[in-house]
Structure formats: C-alpha cells, structure tokens
Design a protein around this motif. Structure first.
Motif, PDB file in Angstrom:
ATOM      1  N   SER A  20      53.707  41.582  32.897  1.00 49.87           N
ATOM      2  CA  SER A  20      54.848  40.646  33.149  1.00 49.87           C
ATOM      3  C   SER A  20      55.110  40.495  34.479  1.00 49.87           C
ATOM      4  O   SER A  20      55.198  39.261  34.883  1.00 49.87           O
ATOM      5  N   GLY A  21      55.299  41.653  35.182  1.00 49.23           N
ATOM      6  CA  GLY A  21      55.417  41.326  36.701  1.00 49.23           C
ATOM      7  C   GLY A  21      54.254  40.511  37.450  1.00 49.23           C
ATOM      8  O   GLY A  21      54.413  39.902  38.108  1.00 49.23           O
ATOM      9  N   PHE A  22      53.121  41.054  36.904  1.00 45.71           N
ATOM     10  CA  PHE A  22      51.714  40.324  37.667  1.00 45.71           C
ATOM     11  C   PHE A  22      51.812  38.829  37.142  1.00 45.71           C
ATOM     12  O   PHE A  22      51.497  38.013  37.953  1.00 45.71           O
ATOM     13  N   ALA A  24      54.336  37.119  36.731  1.00 50.74           N
ATOM     14  CA  ALA A  24      55.361  36.323  37.505  1.00 50.74           C
ATOM     15  C   ALA A  24      54.614  36.023  38.841  1.00 50.74           C
ATOM     16  O   ALA A  24      55.171  34.924  39.487  1.00 50.74           O
ATOM     17  N   GLU A  25      53.924  36.918  39.408  1.00 47.53           N
ATOM     18  CA  GLU A  25      53.600  36.431  40.656  1.00 47.53           C
ATOM     19  C   GLU A  25      52.568  35.553  40.627  1.00 47.53           C
ATOM     20  O   GLU A  25      52.455  34.502  41.449  1.00 47.53           O
ATOM     21  N   LYS A  28      54.536  32.141  40.510  1.00 44.49           N
ATOM     22  CA  LYS A  28      55.113  31.803  41.685  1.00 44.49           C
ATOM     23  C   LYS A  28      54.177  31.441  42.538  1.00 44.49           C
ATOM     24  O   LYS A  28      54.298  30.225  43.164  1.00 44.49           O
ATOM     25  N   GLY A  61      48.965  42.818  42.610  1.00 45.50           N
ATOM     26  CA  GLY A  61      48.644  43.323  41.274  1.00 45.50           C
ATOM     27  C   GLY A  61      47.460  42.586  40.841  1.00 45.50           C
ATOM     28  O   GLY A  61      47.037  42.812  39.554  1.00 45.50           O
ATOM     29  N   GLU A  85      45.674  49.627  36.032  1.00 39.96           N
ATOM     30  CA  GLU A  85      46.925  50.650  36.233  1.00 39.96           C
ATOM     31  C   GLU A  85      46.529  51.986  36.420  1.00 39.96           C
ATOM     32  O   GLU A  85      45.462  52.364  36.022  1.00 39.96           O
TER      33      GLU A  85
END
Length: 86
Positions: A20-22, A24-25, A28, A61, A85
């Motif tokens: 999810s963090g990736f 979001a990037e 953006k 990421g 990861e």
C-alpha cells in the motif's frame, strides 16, 4: 474533458499484491504527471501528433510504466513493479 489518470486495464490487474505504501507513491506521482501533462498540452483534445509512447517513472519502492495520451487527456498506468522486500 478534464485530465486524469487510471490503471489500464484496471487497478485490480495492475496493482495486485503491491504494498500500500508503494501504491500511494505511484498515485502521488501519477497526480503530478497529470498536472504536468495538463500544463504542457493546453488543448489536449485537439492534439494531432503521435503520442509520446510508454515511459518509466521511478518512485520510492519501485517504478511504473505509463503513457500520456493528450487526445484523451489521460495518463494511463500499465504496469507497476515494486522492489523486492528484504
């Protein structure tokens, strides 16, 4: 029309399993690409030249493959690749 971005063919296919963090990037950066395309192609729907073709954008990421289509006022994201990861 209004400039936008979308996953092609759809988010479920392109983003399946990505952290999810990736994502979001990626989203953006896609928002920034839309703002840049809108400024560069003021009359996008009237654009008559060939599209620029696929490009890569690197984010924290990993990276993603996208294309800007001025006639559709669209930035399409075709593939995302997250760094493995540790």
């Amino acid at each position: 029309m209004t400039w936008s971005w979308e996953y092609i063919p759809d988010e479920e296919t392109v983003a399946a399993g990505a952290p999810s963090g990736f994502l979001a990037e990626v989203e953006k950066a896609a928002d920034e690409l839309v703002r840049a395309a809108e400024a560069l192609h003021l009359h996008g729907a009237a654009y008559e030249e060939a599209d620029e073709g696929a490009k890569h954008a690197f984010v924290a990421g990993g990276f993603f493959v996208y294309m800007t289509t001025p006639r559709l006022e669209l930035v399409s994201i075709w593939q995302i690749t997250a760094d493995p990861e540790p």
